[in-house]
Design an enzyme around this catalytic site. Structure first.
Site, PDB file in Angstrom:
ATOM      1  N   ARG A   1       0.840  -1.200   0.000  1.00 52.36           N
ATOM      2  CA  ARG A   1       0.000   0.000   0.000  1.00 52.36           C
ATOM      3  C   ARG A   1       0.873   1.247   0.000  1.00 52.36           C
ATOM      4  O   ARG A   1       1.863   1.321   0.714  1.00 52.36           O
ATOM      5  CB  ARG A   1      -0.910   0.006   1.231  1.00 52.36           C
ATOM      6  CG  ARG A   1      -2.169  -0.806   1.026  1.00 52.36           C
ATOM      7  CD  ARG A   1      -3.133  -0.634   2.173  1.00 52.36           C
ATOM      8  NE  ARG A   1      -2.851  -1.545   3.251  1.00 52.36           N
ATOM      9  CZ  ARG A   1      -2.380  -1.201   4.433  1.00 52.36           C
ATOM     10  NH1 ARG A   1      -2.169   0.074   4.723  1.00 52.36           N
ATOM     11  NH2 ARG A   1      -2.159  -2.098   5.358  1.00 52.36           N
TER      12      ARG A   1
ATOM     13  N   CYS B   1       0.862  -9.191  11.394  1.00 47.89           N
ATOM     14  CA  CYS B   1       0.991  -9.466  12.833  1.00 47.89           C
ATOM     15  C   CYS B   1       0.195 -10.701  13.239  1.00 47.89           C
ATOM     16  O   CYS B   1      -0.204 -10.836  14.383  1.00 47.89           O
ATOM     17  CB  CYS B   1       0.514  -8.272  13.655  1.00 47.89           C
ATOM     18  SG  CYS B   1       1.580  -6.860  13.521  1.00 47.89           S
TER      19      CYS B   1
HETATM   20  C1  SPV Z   1      -3.365  -5.352   5.092  1.00 44.46           C
HETATM   21  O1  SPV Z   1      -2.234  -4.953   4.775  1.00 44.46           O
HETATM   22  O2  SPV Z   1      -3.903  -5.059   6.165  1.00 44.46           O
HETATM   23  C2  SPV Z   1      -4.090  -6.229   4.172  1.00 44.46           C
HETATM   24  C3  SPV Z   1      -3.621  -6.304   2.806  1.00 44.46           C
HETATM   25  O3  SPV Z   1      -5.101  -6.777   4.523  1.00 44.46           O
HETATM   26  S1  SPV Z   1      -3.954  -4.845   1.971  1.00 44.46           S
HETATM   27  O4  SPV Z   1      -5.008  -5.140   1.044  1.00 44.46           O
HETATM   28  O5  SPV Z   1      -2.742  -4.433   1.332  1.00 44.46           O
HETATM   29  O6  SPV Z   1      -4.404  -3.854   2.931  1.00 44.46           O
END
Ligand code: SPV
Ligand code: MN
Length: 616
Positions: free
Chosen positions: A89, A275
């Site tokens: 992200r 985590c």
């Molecule tokens: C997280 O990083 O909390 C996830 C994967 O569940 S994402 O879709 O990248 O947020």
């Protein structure tokens, strides 16, 4: 009434068949949104996807045709690579589009709406030239439930569309049923220009969120957390909507913990990325309702929750046959599964960090051709798979799926758990003194040492209230207050707990093994029903040694020594005091609208800890 211009545009840009599919949704706002996006992004062709099996299969075929996914040796398995710099992200380029005068506080990233829209309209102009646009309808939560929110996803990525089919309930019929409804979310995504099938213009990667219009724009990226609209883009819209409507959107799993005499007690739990959240929801002998996002509502004095998803986008790192037997089995059986950013061998097999078996001597991964010892431009070793590599599957491939997953009423939540990556402060499991104490000292004070799920440095302690900081679309203070208020007027208030799987000794060695969490959950289940006693400490209620000794034997068939108990459950006074100071500092200086009660509860905990310190 649907404006003539909209109809005209759709008729010229869509085949007759696709136009007819759209026309059955008699919602002007839906059609306008689609028409505007087509006009701006200018795709070559448009495919409208209904809930039919045929349309769904077409999306899977498109992912192969376009090369966004490739087949693996096991039937139904495919793999996809995101770009080398597009593996997580992107916090920095994810922003709220805010009107003048609206302020979400310093911790939430935002941009002036006019300026932001101008910027992304320039990026989005003609971005889909040469691409096909997929128009998709989904539903967050079970269809026909008052928890649920219908969504439209527009994307030029068949990989994103394919993921969403595995992760969400289809919603074309739901849109037809609802007719002109104002309450839906919209997502526009383009992977932008591609080079070797990955987004090329990473410098123009943007994820902009408009909470007034309930729309999110995402561009020049492929990584699921930036692109799968219903996942981390929708959570931001839903937090804002929930705040207006008086319920909660949480970054939480939901699981059934199986107690004595076939009793099932539902827990929800918030953990920052990497985590152990999915591993917890997948605990052996328990059942999974969801592993990532939950909507919680109060009904008849009880807290009820649904999983907004029906699949898992899980971290694959360290998934192995001993710790994750159920995921392991699914990942090695035929079925529709997408692997992203793992190592793939010539024979179409996969490998990831921490997988059983031998490391292949060659393969292809997100960095191209790979061999052990391969280095990046800075001389750092490139691991066989990315630490944030993922698998996507529908939960019906899992043997431990909970029978209540599609219940439109949700399940009754009796325990809420907060956990982070914490090497030196929290004990492995602890119950809060009451709802307010739990929300404040455990939820609002959640911290975690950073991981690979977001771009940036790894191993730094980060404040992450309710593990929801990355997704908050309302001021933090208001969000904490909403959580506090949620406990009011309940007939049965969930018990709030914390867990910490990552406690280390002074030599940096973990004090617990991965399987210990099975015992913590059985203990919490008994505590919810007041069937074991607990020991009160300044930070909360901890297990008695004798109860854990019995549970370790029953659950894991292991002896649990008093020495281990004493080391794990020792009250770390200095570290807890330091944590309170860090929290007071953040809530005084960096958060707008912190509820007064937070300072009072933390001050009281500080005093209790100080009294112990003075005695020592
Ligand atoms: C997280 O990083 O909390 C996830 C994967 O569940 S994402 O879709 O990248 O947020
Ligand atoms: Mn998550």
């Amino acid at each position: 009434m649907i404006p003539m211009d909209t109809i005209r545009l759709l008729k010229t840009r869509l085949s007759e068949q696709d136009f007819n599919k759209l026309a059955r949704i008699r919602d002007a706002k839906v059609l306008d949104f689609i028409a505007q996006c087509i006009e701006l992004c200018n795709p070559d062709t448009v495919f409208v996807c209904t809930d039919s099996q045929e349309d769904r299969q077409y999306i899977g075929q498109e992912a192969i045709r376009t090369g966004e996914e490739n087949m693996l040796a096991i039937p139904g398995h495919t793999f996809h690579f995101d770009g080398y710099y597009d593996q997580a992200r992107d916090r920095e380029n994810t922003k709220f589009l805010l009107l003048e005068g609206v302020n979400l506080g310093p911790k939430l990233n935002s941009i002036d709406k006019k300026e932001g829209l101008k910027e992304i309209n320039t990026i989005l102009k003609d971005i889909m030239k040469g691409h096909k646009l997929y128009v998709l309808f989904f539903c967050l939560g079970p269809c026909g439930s008052d928890f649920s929110i219908p969504c439209i996803q527009l994307t030029d990525s068949s990989y994103v569309a394919h993921n969403e089919h595995l992760l969400y309930r289809t919603g074309y019929k739901e849109f037809m049923r609802l007719g002109n409804c104002d309450r839906f979310f919209k997502f526009l995504h383009s992977q932008g220009e591609l080079e070797n099938n990955v987004s090329k213009c990473i410098d123009k990667r943007r994820i902009y969120i408009d909470i007034e219009e309930n729309v999110v724009y995402s561009m020049n990226t492929q990584y699921g957390g930036n692109t799968i609209g219903l996942k981390k883009l929708a959570i931001r819209l839903a937090i804002n909507l929930a705040s207006k409507e008086g319920w909660l959107t949480e970054h939480m799993f939901i699981m059934g913990v199986h107690g004595p005499n076939n009793r099932v007690t539902y827990f929800s739990g918030a953990f920052p990325s990497l985590c152990g959240k999915t591993a917890t929801a997948m605990l052996e002998n328990e059942t999974i309702v969801g592993d990532d996002i939950a909507y919680l509502k109060k009904k008849d004095g009880l807290v009820r929750a649904v999983n907004v998803e029906k699949g898992v986008f899980g971290i694959i790192r360290d998934v192995n046959s001993v710790d994750d037997p159920l995921i392991w089995e699914a990942l090695h059986s035929p079925g529709e599964i997408i692997f992203s950013n793992v190592l793939v061998t010539e024979e179409g097999r996969t490998y990831w960090i921490g997988k059983d078996g031998e490391l292949p001597r060659r393969g292809v991964n997100y960095s191209g051709e790979w061999r052990p010892g391969k280095k990046d431009a800075r001389g750092n070793e490139i691991k066989p798979s990315h630490p944030n590599a993922r698998f996507t599957l529908e939960m019906n491939l899992l043997k431990n799926i909970d029978p209540e997953i599609d219940n439109p009423e949700g399940v009754v939540i009796e325990g809420i758990v907060y956990g982070g990556r914490d090497s030196d402060t929290w004990v492995p499991v602890e119950e809060s003194l009451d709802w307010v104490h739990g929300i404040i000292t455990k939820g609002a004070c959640l911290e975690s040492e950073t991981t690979a799920a977001a771009l940036g440095r790894i191993g730094v302690r980060r404040y992450n209230p309710m593990s929801n900081l990355d997704f908050l679309s309302i001021p933090i203070g208001r969000y904490i207050q909403n959580n506090l208020n949620f406990g009011n007027g309940l007939k049965r208030c969930p018990t709030v707990f914390s867990v910490n799987y990552f406690l280390k000794d002074s030599n940096g060695k973990f004090l617990n093994s991965k399987s210990d969490k099975k015992v913590w959950f059985k203990w919490m289940e008994l505590r919810v029903h007041k069937e074991v006693e607990a020991v009160e400490t300044p930070t909360g209620l901890i297990p008695k040694y004798q109860d854990l000794k019995r549970l370790f034997k029953e659950v894991l068939n292991r002896d649990y020594s008093e020495e281990s108990y004493n080391r794990q459950f020792a009250l770390r006074v200095r570290e807890n005091l330091a944590k309170i100071d860090r929290m007071l500092n953040i809530y005084k200086r960096k958060v707008t609208g912190t509820p007064d009660i937070l300072f009072k509860v933390l001050e009281r905990q500080k005093q209790r800890l100080k009294r112990i310190e003075d005695k020592r």
